[in-house]
Design a protein around this motif. Structure first.
Motif, short mmCIF file in Angstrom:
data_model
loop_
_atom_site.label_atom_id
_atom_site.label_comp_id
_atom_site.label_asym_id
_atom_site.label_seq_id
_atom_site.Cartn_x
_atom_site.Cartn_y
_atom_site.Cartn_z
N ALA A 279 27.01 7.64 17.69
CA ALA A 279 28.44 7.36 17.84
C ALA A 279 29.19 7.65 16.55
O ALA A 279 30.34 8.11 16.58
CB ALA A 279 28.65 5.91 18.27
N ARG A 280 28.57 7.40 15.41
CA ARG A 280 29.22 7.67 14.12
C ARG A 280 29.27 9.17 13.84
O ARG A 280 30.27 9.68 13.34
CB ARG A 280 28.46 6.96 12.99
N PRO A 283 31.33 11.15 18.04
CA PRO A 283 31.78 10.25 19.11
C PRO A 283 32.05 10.95 20.43
O PRO A 283 32.04 10.31 21.48
CB PRO A 283 33.07 9.63 18.54
N ARG A 284 32.27 12.26 20.41
CA ARG A 284 32.45 13.00 21.66
C ARG A 284 31.12 13.43 22.27
O ARG A 284 31.09 14.02 23.36
CB ARG A 284 33.30 14.25 21.42
N GLY A 285 30.04 13.14 21.60
CA GLY A 285 28.73 13.64 22.02
C GLY A 285 28.16 12.88 23.20
O GLY A 285 28.76 11.98 23.78
N VAL A 286 26.95 13.27 23.54
CA VAL A 286 26.29 12.71 24.70
C VAL A 286 24.80 12.65 24.42
O VAL A 286 24.25 13.47 23.65
CB VAL A 286 26.58 13.58 25.95
N ALA A 287 24.13 11.67 25.00
CA ALA A 287 22.69 11.58 24.87
C ALA A 287 22.04 12.78 25.58
O ALA A 287 22.50 13.20 26.64
CB ALA A 287 22.19 10.27 25.48
N ILE A 698 34.99 2.14 18.85
CA ILE A 698 34.15 1.95 20.03
C ILE A 698 34.99 1.21 21.07
O ILE A 698 35.39 0.07 20.86
CB ILE A 698 32.88 1.15 19.70
N GLY A 699 35.25 1.88 22.19
CA GLY A 699 36.13 1.28 23.20
C GLY A 699 35.44 0.27 24.08
O GLY A 699 36.07 -0.67 24.57
N SER A 700 34.13 0.41 24.32
CA SER A 700 33.39 -0.53 25.15
C SER A 700 31.91 -0.44 24.79
O SER A 700 31.47 0.50 24.11
CB SER A 700 33.60 -0.24 26.64
N TYR A 710 24.06 1.50 23.13
CA TYR A 710 25.02 0.46 23.50
C TYR A 710 26.48 0.93 23.48
O TYR A 710 27.33 0.31 24.11
CB TYR A 710 24.93 -0.72 22.51
N TYR A 711 26.80 2.00 22.76
CA TYR A 711 28.18 2.24 22.34
C TYR A 711 28.84 3.36 23.14
O TYR A 711 28.23 4.42 23.38
CB TYR A 711 28.20 2.58 20.85
N GLU A 712 30.10 3.12 23.51
CA GLU A 712 30.90 4.10 24.25
C GLU A 712 32.20 4.34 23.48
O GLU A 712 33.13 3.54 23.55
CB GLU A 712 31.19 3.59 25.66
#
Length: 729
Positions: A279-280, A283-287, A698-700, A710-712
Motif C-alpha cells: 500500500a505504501r 496504492p493503485r496496485g493489486v495483489a 487508507i480508505g478502509s 488488510y489495507y484498501e
C-alpha cells in the motif's frame, strides 16, 4: 403535541415549524452554538427554505414521531442532502454526516461498502453485517444478518433514516443499528429526466427517469448505468440499476404502494487488499493473486414488494409482503494446493473450493396494528405486529482451476466441491407502546427474535455437513424523554439485543470441520442518554453518550485455506459520545457538523488461534474518533456550493493490535450545483472535487485478513462533472 400516526412506509418528510426559544443560560449545551448568534443576526429576511431542523421519523417507534421528541438517537438525511452536489452512487456520500456511523468506501464494488454503527458491523470482511438495512419496507439484510447496501437506489430516495442505540434492537436480531431508505411517491405533473455524469478513473453514469401522477396514481420509474475503471488496478465495474413504484389511494383512508427494484453487476473486478508495504509503495496496485485468479464477482438481484395501509377509526392497519431472487458467482484467490489438501484425520478433501455460486430466493411479510388512545391526560399509542422473513440459498462451490495436459489454468470453474441448500427463517412478534403526557414521552417495546438456520448437504463424498440451529431471544427496550423547556429535551433509554451467527460464520468448524453447531449468539446490553436542543429557530444541537456491553462476542477461531472458522469468546465494552449540529447561519449560509468518540475494547482476554488477545485491546475496524463538517453557501437561488471535511482516526486491523493500523486522515471535498428553469425545462449542472489536497490514505481495511492484506487505499484528488435536463408536461 400528538404526531400524525402512520405505518413505516415511504412518506413525505413533514416539517416541524417551531417558535420555541432556549433561554440564555438554560444549559451549558447552548454554548456549543453560541458563536453562531452573530450570523443569525445578519438575517434580514425569512429563510428561503423551510426550517428542517426537525422532521417526522418512523424508525424506532414503528410510527410517526418528531425526531426532536424521540427518546433515542435517530437522524434523517433528506433528499437535498442526498442529491445536491452528490454523485448518488454510494450510500457513503449521504451517510458521512451521521454521528455514530462509519461508512467506508472500499473502492471495491465486488465487496460493497463497509458500514458500522457504534462498532456493530465493523469486523465483517465483506458486505454489511450486524446492521438492519431496509428499503421501502423490504429488508436488504437476510435473516441471519448479512446485508447489501448496493441495493439502495439513491436516485429515487426521499430520505434515509438512521437509528442507533437500544431502540434498534426492536428490529430483530443483528440490529446493532438500522438504516432505512424511503423512496419518494410520484406526485404532481408528470416529468422526464435525463442525466449524465463523468469523472476520474473512467467513471461515467447515465440515467433516465420519469415520475408524476396520472389519474390519481403516482408513479416513479428510474434506470441507470454506472461504469468505472476503478482507482486501483483490476477494480473495474459496471452496475445497472432499475426502480419502479406505484402509489394508489383507493379512498381517503387507504394507500397501496407497489415497488420493484433491480441490480446487475457482471464480472466486477476484485482487487483484494494490500499488505502495508504494498500500500505504501503502490496504492493503485493489486495483489498478484487477484490477477492470477482473475478475482471477480457477478450479481443479479431482483426484488418487489407491496404495502397496504388503511385507517380504521383512529387505528391504522398495515400489511406488506415482498419477495425476490439474488444470483451471485464469485471467483476467489484460494491456491489450488490448499483446496486439494486432505483433512489430517479423515484424509478427505473437505475444502469447499475457490468459486462461490448461489441462487437465493427470499420472501417475507408482516402485519401491524397501531391504535392511539386518550390515557392519563395524554395520548397512548399501542402497536403490535408480526414479521416473517425467509431466505433459501441453493449454494455450490467449485474449484477455481482446471488441469489440462499437465497445465494448470487458474480463475476458471473446475470440479464441484460443495452442494447445499441453506435456509434461514425468522418469525418475530413484537409490541410497542408510546405515551405522550405533559412534558414526557415514554416508550417501551418488546420483540421475540427467533432465527432458524438449516444446512442440507448434498455433497457427501467428503462427509455430511448437514446441521441446524435455532436461536430464540427476547429484545426489550425502554426510553423516556422530558421537555425541560419546549426547546430543550433530555432523554435516556436502555435495551438488550442479540447477534446470531451468519451462515458464513456457521459454515466451518475449527480444524477443517463442517457446520459449527456449537456457535452461539452474542448478547448486548445498551444504555444511552442524551440532550436535544433548539437554539433559536435556526440551530439544533444533539448530544448523546452511550455504553454497550457485549458477551460471547463472535471472533475468528482459525483462519486458514481462505476460510475462517468462528467461536464465542471475548466480551467487549464500548463507551462513546456523539455530537451533531445543524445551523442555518443566514438565508444564504448553512453549516453542519457531526463528531463521534468511541472507546471500543475487549473486556476480557481470549485466544485467537495461537494469539493471546489481551483485555484492553482495541476492536479492529473501529476508529476512536470520527468527524464530519460542512458549510454550504447559496448566494443565488440557482447556485449552491459547499465545502466538506471528513476526519477519521486510526483503525486497527486485527485483534492483537500489533500490525500497523491504518493511519488517521483528513480530506476536504468541494461541490457546486447550478440550476436553471425555462418554462417546462429545468437544467442542472454539477461540479465536484474530492480529496482537494490530494491526500494519500487508507480508505478502509479488511479486518483480520489471513494473508495480512488488510489495507484498501483510497483515491487521491478526483474530479466529477455532470448535467441533467428535466421536462415537465
Amino acid at each position: 403535541m400528538t404526531p400524525e400516526r402512520s405505518a413505516p412506509q415511504a412518506r413525505p418528510v413533514f416539517v416541524f415549524h417551531s417558535s420555541w426559544r432556549l433561554r440564555p443560560g438554560a444549559l451549558a449545551v447552548a454554548l456549543l452554538a453560541g458563536g453562531l448568534s452573530a450570523a443569525h443576526a445578519q438575517a434580514a429576511q425569512p429563510s428561503p427554505e423551510p426550517n428542517t431542523l426537525d422532521t417526522i421519523v418512523v424508525s424506532g417507534s414503528y410510527g410517526a414521531i418528531s425526531s426532536f421528541m424521540a427518546p433515542y438517537s435517530v437522524d434523517s438525511v433528506d433528499a437535498s442532502q442526498i442529491a445536491t452536489g452528490q454523485l448518488r452512487i454510494n450510500a457513503s456520500e449521504a451517510l458521512a454526516r451521521v454521528p455514530g456511523l462509519v461508512v467506508q468506501n472500499r473502492q471495491n464494488y465486488a465487496q460493497d461498502l463497509q458500514i458500522s454503527s457504534r462498532g456493530f458491523g465493523a469486523q465483517t470482511p465483506f458486505g454489511v453485517r450486524g446492521l438492519k438495512l431496509i428499503t421501502d419496507g423490504i429488508p436488504a439484510s437476510t435473516p441471519d444478518g448479512q446485508g447489501q447496501a448496493a441495493t439502495f437506489n439513491l436516485d429515487t430516495a426521499e430520505r434515509i433514516e438512521v437509528l442507533r442505540g437500544p431502540m434498534a434492537t426492536l428490529y430483530g436480531s443483528n440490529a446493532g443499528g438500522v438504516i432505512q431508505v424511503f423512496s419518494r411517491d410520484g406526485q404532481g405533473r408528470p416529468s422526464i429526466t435525463a442525466e449524465t455524469l463523468s469523472g476520474s478513473d473512467g467513471l461515467w453514469k447515465r440515467r433516465l427517469g420519469s415520475e408524476g401522477e396520472i389519474d390519481g396514481v403516482g408513479y416513479v420509474l428510474d434506470a441507470s448505468r454506472m461504469s468505472s475503471d476503478g482507482y486501483r488496478e483490476h477494480s473495474a465495474v459496471r452496475r445497472d440499476q432499475g426502480f419502479g413504484k406505484l402509489t394508489i389511494r383507493p379512498d381517503d383512508r387507504s394507500t397501496l404502494r407497489v415497488v420493484f427494484s433491480s441490480l446487475d453487476q457482471r464480472n466486477t473486478d476484485d482487487p483484494l487488499g494490500l499488505t502495508w508495504q504494498m500500500a505504501r509503495d503502490n496504492p493503485r496496485g493489486v495483489a498478484s493473486q487477484a490477477l492470477d485468479f482473475n478475482t471477480r464477482k457477478s450479481i443479479r438481484h431482483r426484488q418487489g414488494g407491496i404495502a397496504y395501509e388503511r385507517r380504521i377509526g383512529d387505528g391504522t392497519l398495515s400489511l406488506n409482503a415482498y419477495g425476490g431472487a439474488r444470483r451471485v458467482t464469485q471467483y476467489l484467490s484460494i491456491p489450488s494446493d490448499v483446496q486439494q489438501r486432505p483433512h489430517p484425520s479423515t484424509g478427505l478433501q473437505t475444502h469447499a473450493g475457490g468459486v462461490v455460486d448461489f441462487n437465493r430466493r427470499f420472501e417475507g411479510g408482516g402485519a401491524q396494528w397501531q391504535q392511539p388512545f386518550g390515557f392519563g391526560g395524554g395520548t397512548l399509542t399501542l402497536t403490535g405486529g408480526l414479521a416473517y422473513d425467509r431466505s433459501e440459498d441453493d449454494r455450490q462451490g467449485y474449484e477455481n482451476f482446471i488441469v489440462e495436459g499437465g497445465v494448470e489454468h487458474l480463475g476458471v470453474r473446475g470440479r464441484l466441491r460443495r452442494d447445499e441448500i441453506n435456509t434461514v427463517t425468522s418469525v418475530d412478534p413484537y409490541a410497542h407502546a408510546s405515551w405522550e403526557v405533559g412534558r414526557w414521552t415514554l416508550q417501551a417495546g418488546l420483540r421475540r427474535n427467533e432465527v432458524k438456520i438449516e444446512v442440507d448437504d448434498h455433497y457427501l463424498s467428503n462427509g455430511d455437513d448437514t446441521g441446524s440451529r435455532r436461536y430464540t431471544r427476547y429484545a426489550p427496550a425502554l426510553g423516556a424523554s422530558y421537555a425541560v423547556t419546549p426547546a430543550l429535551h433530555v432523554y435516556v433509554n436502555a435495551g438488550k439485543g442479540t447477534e446470531t451467527p451468519s451462515l458464513g460464520e456457521l459454515a466451518y468448524s475449527a480444524g477443517g470441520g463442517g457446520f459449527n453447531s456449537a456457535l452461539g449468539p452474542s448478547r448486548s446490553e445498551q444504555i444511552e442518554a442524551g440532550i436535544k436542543a433548539l437554539i433559536g429557530e435556526d440551530t439544533r444541537v444533539d448530544v448523546a453518550v452511550f455504553q454497550i456491553r457485549t458477551k460471547d462476542e463472535l471472533v475468528v477461531a482459525e483462519a486458514q485455506g481462505g476460510r475462517n472458522s468462528y467461536r464465542n469468546a471475548g466480551n467487549t465494552l464500548r463507551r462513546g459520545a456523539e455530537l451533531s449540529l445543524d445551523s442555518r447561519l443566514s438565508p444564504q449560509w448553512r453549516a453542519a457538523a457531526a463528531f463521534t468518540y468511541l472507546d471500543a475494547t475487549y473486556d476480557s482476554s481470549f485466544t485467537n488461534g495461537t494469539n493471546l488477545i489481551a483485555r484492553g485491546n482495541r476492536l479492529p475496524g473501529v476508529p476512536e474518533m470520527n468527524a464530519y463538517a460542512e458549510i454550504a453557501w447559496t448566494p443565488r437561488p440557482w447556485v449552491t456550493t459547499g465545502l466538506e471535511a471528513v476526519y477519521r482516526g486510526k483503525v486497527y486491523v486485527e485483534d492483537t493490535n500489533t500490525r500497523a493500523p491504518a493511519p488517521a486522515y483528513t480530506v476536504l471535498n468541494w461541490r457546486t450545483q447550478f440550476e436553471q428553469t425555462h418554462g417546462p425545462w429545468t437544467f442542472r449542472q454539477l461540479f465536484r472535487l474530492d480529496n482537494l489536497l490530494d491526500k494519500q490514505y487508507i480508505g478502509s481495511v479488511i479486518v483480520g485478513d489471513g494473508n495480512r492484506r488488510y489495507y484498501e487505499p483510497a483515491p487521491g484528488i478526483a474530479w466529477y462533472a455532470g448535467a441533467s435536463v428535466q421536462y415537465t408536461f
